[in-house]
Design a protein around this motif. Sequence first.
Motif, PDB file in Angstrom:
ATOM      1  N   THR A   1       0.825  -1.197   0.000  1.00  0.00           N
ATOM      2  CA  THR A   1       0.000   0.000   0.000  1.00  0.00           C
ATOM      3  C   THR A   1       0.863   1.252   0.000  1.00  0.00           C
ATOM      4  OG1 THR A   1      -0.134   0.002   2.435  1.00  0.00           O
ATOM      5  CG2 THR A   1      -1.853  -1.183   1.223  1.00  0.00           C
ATOM      6  N   ARG A   2       2.163   1.070   0.198  1.00  0.00           N
ATOM      7  CA  ARG A   2       3.109   2.188   0.165  1.00  0.00           C
ATOM      8  C   ARG A   2       4.425   1.689  -0.398  1.00  0.00           C
ATOM      9  NH1 ARG A   2       5.671   5.422   5.394  1.00  0.00           N
ATOM     10  NH2 ARG A   2       6.896   6.946   4.178  1.00  0.00           N
ATOM     11  N   VAL A   3       4.996   2.416  -1.342  1.00  0.00           N
ATOM     12  CA  VAL A   3       6.332   2.089  -1.835  1.00  0.00           C
ATOM     13  C   VAL A   3       7.316   3.107  -1.275  1.00  0.00           C
ATOM     14  CG1 VAL A   3       5.594   0.865  -3.894  1.00  0.00           C
ATOM     15  CG2 VAL A   3       5.895   3.335  -3.994  1.00  0.00           C
ATOM     16  N   LEU A   4       8.490   2.626  -0.937  1.00  0.00           N
ATOM     17  CA  LEU A   4       9.472   3.416  -0.195  1.00  0.00           C
ATOM     18  C   LEU A   4      10.681   3.757  -1.050  1.00  0.00           C
ATOM     19  CD1 LEU A   4       9.440   1.234   3.052  1.00  0.00           C
ATOM     20  CD2 LEU A   4       8.256   3.423   2.705  1.00  0.00           C
ATOM     21  N   ASP A   5      11.222   4.926  -0.787  1.00  0.00           N
ATOM     22  CA  ASP A   5      12.469   5.362  -1.397  1.00  0.00           C
ATOM     23  C   ASP A   5      13.465   5.707  -0.303  1.00  0.00           C
ATOM     24  OD1 ASP A   5      11.792   5.255  -4.215  1.00  0.00           O
ATOM     25  OD2 ASP A   5      10.448   6.936  -3.818  1.00  0.00           O
ATOM     26  N   ASP A   6      14.721   5.766  -0.675  1.00  0.00           N
ATOM     27  CA  ASP A   6      15.780   6.127   0.253  1.00  0.00           C
ATOM     28  C   ASP A   6      15.446   7.448   0.937  1.00  0.00           C
ATOM     29  OD1 ASP A   6      18.528   5.652   1.277  1.00  0.00           O
ATOM     30  OD2 ASP A   6      18.974   7.516   0.210  1.00  0.00           O
ATOM     31  N   GLY A   7      15.555   7.463   2.274  1.00  0.00           N
ATOM     32  CA  GLY A   7      15.290   8.673   3.032  1.00  0.00           C
ATOM     33  C   GLY A   7      13.877   8.808   3.555  1.00  0.00           C
ATOM     34  N   ASP A   8      12.956   7.971   3.092  1.00  0.00           N
ATOM     35  CA  ASP A   8      11.590   8.017   3.614  1.00  0.00           C
ATOM     36  C   ASP A   8      11.568   7.625   5.086  1.00  0.00           C
ATOM     37  OD1 ASP A   8      10.598   8.776   1.174  1.00  0.00           O
ATOM     38  OD2 ASP A   8       9.752   6.815   0.664  1.00  0.00           O
ATOM     39  N   ARG A   9      10.528   8.053   5.774  1.00  0.00           N
ATOM     40  CA  ARG A   9      10.328   7.687   7.172  1.00  0.00           C
ATOM     41  C   ARG A   9       9.165   6.722   7.295  1.00  0.00           C
ATOM     42  NH1 ARG A   9      14.525  11.296   6.748  1.00  0.00           N
ATOM     43  NH2 ARG A   9      15.316  11.858   8.816  1.00  0.00           N
ATOM     44  N   VAL A  10       9.369   5.726   8.137  1.00  0.00           N
ATOM     45  CA  VAL A  10       8.298   4.796   8.505  1.00  0.00           C
ATOM     46  C   VAL A  10       8.239   4.827  10.022  1.00  0.00           C
ATOM     47  CG1 VAL A  10       7.433   2.441   8.387  1.00  0.00           C
ATOM     48  CG2 VAL A  10       8.803   3.350   6.504  1.00  0.00           C
ATOM     49  N   GLY A  11       7.329   5.617  10.567  1.00  0.00           N
ATOM     50  CA  GLY A  11       7.365   5.862  11.995  1.00  0.00           C
ATOM     51  C   GLY A  11       8.687   6.515  12.364  1.00  0.00           C
ATOM     52  N   SER A  12       9.410   5.923  13.308  1.00  0.00           N
ATOM     53  CA  SER A  12      10.713   6.440  13.734  1.00  0.00           C
ATOM     54  C   SER A  12      11.861   5.893  12.907  1.00  0.00           C
ATOM     55  CB  SER A  12      10.941   6.094  15.213  1.00  0.00           C
ATOM     56  OG  SER A  12       9.953   6.682  16.028  1.00  0.00           O
ATOM     57  N   LEU A  13      11.567   5.079  11.926  1.00  0.00           N
ATOM     58  CA  LEU A  13      12.594   4.429  11.126  1.00  0.00           C
ATOM     59  C   LEU A  13      12.839   5.213   9.833  1.00  0.00           C
ATOM     60  CD1 LEU A  13      11.302   0.754  11.427  1.00  0.00           C
ATOM     61  CD2 LEU A  13      12.996   1.891  12.880  1.00  0.00           C
ATOM     62  N   ARG A  14      14.115   5.427   9.530  1.00  0.00           N
ATOM     63  CA  ARG A  14      14.480   6.035   8.253  1.00  0.00           C
ATOM     64  C   ARG A  14      14.928   4.946   7.290  1.00  0.00           C
ATOM     65  NH1 ARG A  14      19.519   8.108   6.644  1.00  0.00           N
ATOM     66  NH2 ARG A  14      20.194   8.282   8.816  1.00  0.00           N
ATOM     67  N   VAL A  15      14.397   5.003   6.088  1.00  0.00           N
ATOM     68  CA  VAL A  15      14.714   4.013   5.062  1.00  0.00           C
ATOM     69  C   VAL A  15      16.085   4.328   4.463  1.00  0.00           C
ATOM     70  CG1 VAL A  15      14.017   3.055   2.829  1.00  0.00           C
ATOM     71  CG2 VAL A  15      12.274   3.673   4.539  1.00  0.00           C
ATOM     72  N   VAL A  16      16.919   3.295   4.359  1.00  0.00           N
ATOM     73  CA  VAL A  16      18.243   3.412   3.752  1.00  0.00           C
ATOM     74  C   VAL A  16      18.324   2.399   2.618  1.00  0.00           C
ATOM     75  CG1 VAL A  16      20.733   3.358   4.124  1.00  0.00           C
ATOM     76  CG2 VAL A  16      19.222   4.051   5.996  1.00  0.00           C
ATOM     77  N   ALA A  17      18.460   2.866   1.383  1.00  0.00           N
ATOM     78  CA  ALA A  17      18.627   1.937   0.264  1.00  0.00           C
ATOM     79  C   ALA A  17      19.875   1.097   0.505  1.00  0.00           C
ATOM     80  CB  ALA A  17      18.743   2.705  -1.043  1.00  0.00           C
ATOM     81  N   ALA A  18      19.735  -0.221   0.405  1.00  0.00           N
ATOM     82  CA  ALA A  18      20.829  -1.130   0.739  1.00  0.00           C
ATOM     83  C   ALA A  18      20.892  -2.292  -0.246  1.00  0.00           C
ATOM     84  CB  ALA A  18      20.653  -1.652   2.174  1.00  0.00           C
ATOM     85  N   PRO A  19      21.057  -1.999  -1.538  1.00  0.00           N
ATOM     86  CA  PRO A  19      21.056  -3.069  -2.539  1.00  0.00           C
ATOM     87  C   PRO A  19      22.276  -3.969  -2.433  1.00  0.00           C
ATOM     88  CG  PRO A  19      21.763  -1.020  -3.529  1.00  0.00           C
ATOM     89  CD  PRO A  19      21.333  -0.684  -2.128  1.00  0.00           C
ATOM     90  N   GLY A  20      22.136  -5.139  -3.002  1.00  0.00           N
ATOM     91  CA  GLY A  20      23.236  -6.099  -3.030  1.00  0.00           C
ATOM     92  C   GLY A  20      22.728  -7.500  -2.785  1.00  0.00           C
ATOM     93  N   HIS A  21      22.153  -7.723  -1.616  1.00  0.00           N
ATOM     94  CA  HIS A  21      21.555  -9.036  -1.360  1.00  0.00           C
ATOM     95  C   HIS A  21      20.423  -9.275  -2.348  1.00  0.00           C
ATOM     96  CE1 HIS A  21      20.758 -12.616   0.956  1.00  0.00           C
ATOM     97  NE2 HIS A  21      19.494 -12.263   1.103  1.00  0.00           N
ATOM     98  N   THR A  22      19.601  -8.257  -2.553  1.00  0.00           N
ATOM     99  CA  THR A  22      18.639  -8.201  -3.649  1.00  0.00           C
ATOM    100  C   THR A  22      18.715  -6.788  -4.232  1.00  0.00           C
ATOM    101  OG1 THR A  22      16.734  -7.391  -2.378  1.00  0.00           O
ATOM    102  CG2 THR A  22      17.092  -9.784  -2.414  1.00  0.00           C
ATOM    103  N   PRO A  23      18.174  -6.572  -5.420  1.00  0.00           N
ATOM    104  CA  PRO A  23      18.261  -5.232  -6.015  1.00  0.00           C
ATOM    105  C   PRO A  23      17.547  -4.148  -5.218  1.00  0.00           C
ATOM    106  CG  PRO A  23      17.832  -6.867  -7.714  1.00  0.00           C
ATOM    107  CD  PRO A  23      17.688  -7.569  -6.403  1.00  0.00           C
ATOM    108  N   GLY A  24      16.429  -4.490  -4.588  1.00  0.00           N
ATOM    109  CA  GLY A  24      15.650  -3.488  -3.880  1.00  0.00           C
ATOM    110  C   GLY A  24      15.728  -3.570  -2.374  1.00  0.00           C
TER     111      GLY A  24
END
Length: 236
Positions: A120-143
Motif C-alpha cells: 500500500t506504500r512504496v518506499l524510497d531512500d530517506g523516507d520515514r516509517v514511523g521512527s525508522l528512516r529508510v536506507v537503500a541497501a542493494p546487493g543481497h537483492t536489487p531493492g
Amino acid sequence: MKARRERPNLTRLNRFGFVNAYLVREDDGLTLVDTMVSGSAEGILAAAQELDRPIVRVVLTHAHGDHAGSLDGVAERLPGAEIAVSAREARLIAGDRSLDADEPDSKLRGGWPQIATRPTRVLDDGDRVGSLRVVAAPGHTPGHIALIDERDATLIAGDAFSTLGGVSTTGRINPRFPLVGMSTWDRETANRTAAMLRTLDPVALATGHGPVVSDPAAAIDRALAKVGAAVPVGVR
C-alpha cells in the motif's frame, strides 16, 4: 516462536533459531519488520498481543521467502495495516525478475515466493516509517533496504549483514552460516552497501539471521576487512 526484547523499542522474533523478524514500538502501535517464513503469522500476532499493542504497519527489507513468507498471512489478519516495501523490490514481489540497465548483470538468487499481497506504500531512500528512516541497501537483492531507528541509532539491516556465526557481510559466504551469502544477488554491491551502512555508526545491529549485536563497530570493521572493503574515512 521466541520473542525477546533487545532494545527499548525493539523486540526480536525468532523461528528455528536462525530466522528473525522485529517489532518496533511506536506511539501509535507497532511496526513489523519482515514476516519470516510461511506459517509465522499466528506467532507474530501472538507476540504483538503480548506487547499489548497493535501492528499498524509492515515493512519488508526484501522479498526472499524467509522475510516475506508470511506476508499474505499477516496481511489477511490485519487488513488495515500499511504494507510498505521499496519501489524496486515491489517489482520483484509482482513477479518481474528483470534487471535495470544500470544494475549488475548478476543472477538473482534465493527463494522468491508467490505473494498475493501488494504494497500500500512504496518506499524510497530517506523516507520515514514511523521512527525508522529508510536506507537503500542493494546487493543481497536489487531493492533491499535497511532501517535506522532515529531515536537510538539501532540499525535493522535485513540481510545486508548476518550475525549468525559472527558478524559478516552477505557479500561473502560465511562458512559458519553460508545460506545468506549463497542467496546474495551481487556480492560486490552487497559489500559496498555494508561499508556505507557502517557510516551510520549504529549502536546496535539487528539482522535477519543471528543475535542483535550491541556496539557493533569493531565487528563490522572486521567483517569489511575480510572482503577488502575499506572502513569509511571519519568513522574509525
